[in-house]
Write a protein that holds these residues in place. Sequence first.
Motif, PDB file in Angstrom:
ATOM      1  N   LYS A   1       1.041  -1.547   0.141  1.00 17.20           N
ATOM      2  CA  LYS A   1      -0.281  -0.164   0.020  1.00 17.20           C
ATOM      3  C   LYS A   1       0.728   1.317   0.114  1.00 17.20           C
ATOM      4  O   LYS A   1       1.640   1.037   0.460  1.00 17.20           O
ATOM      5  N   GLY A   2       0.407   1.695  -0.598  1.00 20.78           N
ATOM      6  CA  GLY A   2       0.592   3.469  -0.958  1.00 20.78           C
ATOM      7  C   GLY A   2       2.003   3.226  -2.129  1.00 20.78           C
ATOM      8  O   GLY A   2       2.874   4.239  -2.863  1.00 20.78           O
ATOM      9  N   THR A   3       2.318   2.109  -2.636  1.00 21.26           N
ATOM     10  CA  THR A   3       2.764   2.436  -4.281  1.00 21.26           C
ATOM     11  C   THR A   3       2.213   3.268  -5.323  1.00 21.26           C
ATOM     12  O   THR A   3       1.564   2.117  -5.475  1.00 21.26           O
ATOM     13  N   LYS A   4       2.519   3.371  -6.138  1.00 24.98           N
ATOM     14  CA  LYS A   4       1.924   4.083  -7.124  1.00 24.98           C
ATOM     15  C   LYS A   4       2.352   3.134  -8.417  1.00 24.98           C
ATOM     16  O   LYS A   4       3.588   3.190  -8.809  1.00 24.98           O
ATOM     17  N   VAL A   5       0.953   2.315  -9.058  1.00 18.79           N
ATOM     18  CA  VAL A   5       1.551   1.806 -10.433  1.00 18.79           C
ATOM     19  C   VAL A   5       0.269   2.407 -11.211  1.00 18.79           C
ATOM     20  O   VAL A   5      -0.930   1.335 -11.277  1.00 18.79           O
TER      21      VAL A   5
ATOM     22  N   LYS B   1       4.772   1.607 -16.409  1.00 18.91           N
ATOM     23  CA  LYS B   1       6.236   1.940 -16.648  1.00 18.91           C
ATOM     24  C   LYS B   1       6.562   2.234 -14.860  1.00 18.91           C
ATOM     25  O   LYS B   1       7.875   3.124 -14.761  1.00 18.91           O
ATOM     26  N   ASP B   2       5.954   2.121 -14.359  1.00 24.94           N
ATOM     27  CA  ASP B   2       6.031   3.314 -13.264  1.00 24.94           C
ATOM     28  C   ASP B   2       6.439   1.969 -11.788  1.00 24.94           C
ATOM     29  O   ASP B   2       7.086   1.842 -10.921  1.00 24.94           O
ATOM     30  N   LEU B   3       6.961   0.589 -12.414  1.00 24.55           N
ATOM     31  CA  LEU B   3       7.790  -0.424 -12.402  1.00 24.55           C
ATOM     32  C   LEU B   3       9.214   0.282 -13.374  1.00 24.55           C
ATOM     33  O   LEU B   3       9.958  -1.353 -12.655  1.00 24.55           O
ATOM     34  N   ASN B   4       9.193   0.396 -13.162  1.00 25.54           N
ATOM     35  CA  ASN B   4      10.773   0.224 -13.839  1.00 25.54           C
ATOM     36  C   ASN B   4      12.098   0.481 -13.112  1.00 25.54           C
ATOM     37  O   ASN B   4      11.830   1.636 -11.905  1.00 25.54           O
ATOM     38  N   GLY B   5      12.742  -0.090 -13.057  1.00 25.50           N
ATOM     39  CA  GLY B   5      13.568  -0.823 -12.160  1.00 25.50           C
ATOM     40  C   GLY B   5      13.652  -1.563 -10.450  1.00 25.50           C
ATOM     41  O   GLY B   5      14.206  -1.212 -10.053  1.00 25.50           O
ATOM     42  N   LEU B   6      12.138  -1.442 -10.773  1.00 22.50           N
ATOM     43  CA  LEU B   6      11.434  -2.458  -9.313  1.00 22.50           C
ATOM     44  C   LEU B   6      12.047  -4.127  -9.240  1.00 22.50           C
ATOM     45  O   LEU B   6      12.396  -4.645 -10.618  1.00 22.50           O
ATOM     46  N   PRO B   7      12.342  -4.813  -8.582  1.00 23.68           N
ATOM     47  CA  PRO B   7      12.278  -5.744  -8.258  1.00 23.68           C
ATOM     48  C   PRO B   7      11.002  -7.102  -8.666  1.00 23.68           C
ATOM     49  O   PRO B   7       9.285  -6.163  -7.761  1.00 23.68           O
ATOM     50  N   VAL B   8      10.440  -7.441  -9.654  1.00 20.55           N
ATOM     51  CA  VAL B   8       8.741  -7.667  -9.376  1.00 20.55           C
ATOM     52  C   VAL B   8       9.222  -9.774  -9.588  1.00 20.55           C
ATOM     53  O   VAL B   8      10.167  -9.799 -10.754  1.00 20.55           O
TER      54      VAL B   8
ATOM     55  N   THR C   1      -3.038  -4.009   4.460  1.00 20.98           N
ATOM     56  CA  THR C   1      -1.350  -3.792   3.520  1.00 20.98           C
ATOM     57  C   THR C   1      -1.124  -3.743   2.669  1.00 20.98           C
ATOM     58  O   THR C   1       0.223  -3.118   1.792  1.00 20.98           O
ATOM     59  N   LEU C   2      -2.000  -4.342   1.706  1.00 22.22           N
ATOM     60  CA  LEU C   2      -1.445  -4.614   0.467  1.00 22.22           C
ATOM     61  C   LEU C   2      -1.909  -4.326  -0.745  1.00 22.22           C
ATOM     62  O   LEU C   2      -3.591  -4.302  -0.321  1.00 22.22           O
ATOM     63  N   ALA C   3      -2.114  -3.817  -1.988  1.00 23.16           N
ATOM     64  CA  ALA C   3      -3.254  -2.801  -2.912  1.00 23.16           C
ATOM     65  C   ALA C   3      -2.792  -3.135  -4.836  1.00 23.16           C
ATOM     66  O   ALA C   3      -2.025  -3.526  -4.758  1.00 23.16           O
ATOM     67  N   LEU C   4      -4.244  -3.496  -5.246  1.00 26.39           N
ATOM     68  CA  LEU C   4      -3.909  -3.485  -6.322  1.00 26.39           C
ATOM     69  C   LEU C   4      -3.790  -2.529  -7.216  1.00 26.39           C
ATOM     70  O   LEU C   4      -4.581  -1.583  -6.816  1.00 26.39           O
ATOM     71  N   SER C   5      -3.354  -2.161  -8.086  1.00 29.50           N
ATOM     72  CA  SER C   5      -2.644  -1.097  -9.296  1.00 29.50           C
ATOM     73  C   SER C   5      -3.991  -0.852  -9.869  1.00 29.50           C
ATOM     74  O   SER C   5      -5.356  -1.612  -9.843  1.00 29.50           O
ATOM     75  N   SER C   6      -4.249   0.622  -9.893  1.00 29.12           N
ATOM     76  CA  SER C   6      -5.845   0.580 -10.874  1.00 29.12           C
ATOM     77  C   SER C   6      -5.602   0.324 -12.316  1.00 29.12           C
ATOM     78  O   SER C   6      -6.732   0.010 -12.507  1.00 29.12           O
ATOM     79  N   VAL C   7      -4.363   0.339 -12.771  1.00 29.17           N
ATOM     80  CA  VAL C   7      -4.515  -0.146 -14.401  1.00 29.17           C
ATOM     81  C   VAL C   7      -4.724  -2.192 -14.432  1.00 29.17           C
ATOM     82  O   VAL C   7      -3.912  -2.437 -13.658  1.00 29.17           O
TER      83      VAL C   7
END
Length: 300
Positions: free
Chosen positions: A138-142, A146-153, A217-223
């Motif tokens: 929660k609080g992570t903007k996706v 493009k918002d995932l660029n550089g992140l461990p996925v 504590t977790l959330a789904l992206s809007s996209v």
Amino acid sequence: MNRSTAWLLPLALCSTFALPAFAQAPADTLTRVRETHTITLGVREASRPFSFQNEQKQSVGYSVDLCLAAVDEIKRTLKLPELKVNYKVVSGSERIPKLESGEIDLECGSTTNTKARQEKVAFSYTIFVAGIRVLVPKGTKVDSVKDLNGLPVAISKGTTSEKLFTQLNANDVKMQLQTYANNTEAYKALKDGKVRAFPQDDSLLLGMASHDNALDTLALSSVSLSVEPYAIMMRKGDTALGAAVDRSLSRLYTSGEIDALYKKWFSTERLTIQMSKLTRDSFTRPNKEAGVAMLLGYSI
């Protein structure tokens, strides 16, 4: 799905052992079912609420109930008073090979009907429509990929999300992709902080997070990145079995019994997933449309 005559005739059995691994079994499941009075359902261990094992290690879920309705139709079709149902747990990466090899007859999970998979297997009418979204702290903007660029996925092996995000990573978005054997391991990696995002079908992500009481504590992206029509999977060319499965689904849809089944699994104390327009349309006008990626130039 389909039956292997190799299970019936010694000569055919010998020839089967000479075939390559995962060779396509002959498409004649109903004949074998009539003779053996058994059918094997491929189920998932933790694809809530579609197909999972409860505390008693019993295979249950929305897709399992639909497959059991198909078993009842098969019993009527073959005039069998009894039909033994065997369950075999399969992972995302092994569900198609085990279906092709004859280890399972119907795959009752959360499998998307895609054009690529149609080359190998057959599908029933659509039973649910999901979409790939991304589970994040929660609080992570996706708002876009493009918002995932550089992140461990985290990606789960053998899934449409693995296919889509591998393509994205090779072209538009440079992520640190980490592949896990199944959804359970990918979800745990997110919870443990080893990754920052886990893309998967929204219904499955909600199923895992709600069962874990983690939606605070977790959330789904809007996209949403895809349209994922789920269906019961069977062997290609197994027309008699496919017709029986579709008859059972058509009966549930036209009678309205599907609404009670949907409510049973998608409206619980822990989980609420409203029936989408696409899912409702699939009940009103049964179809076998393949899923699509929402991003131009990509496939699932």
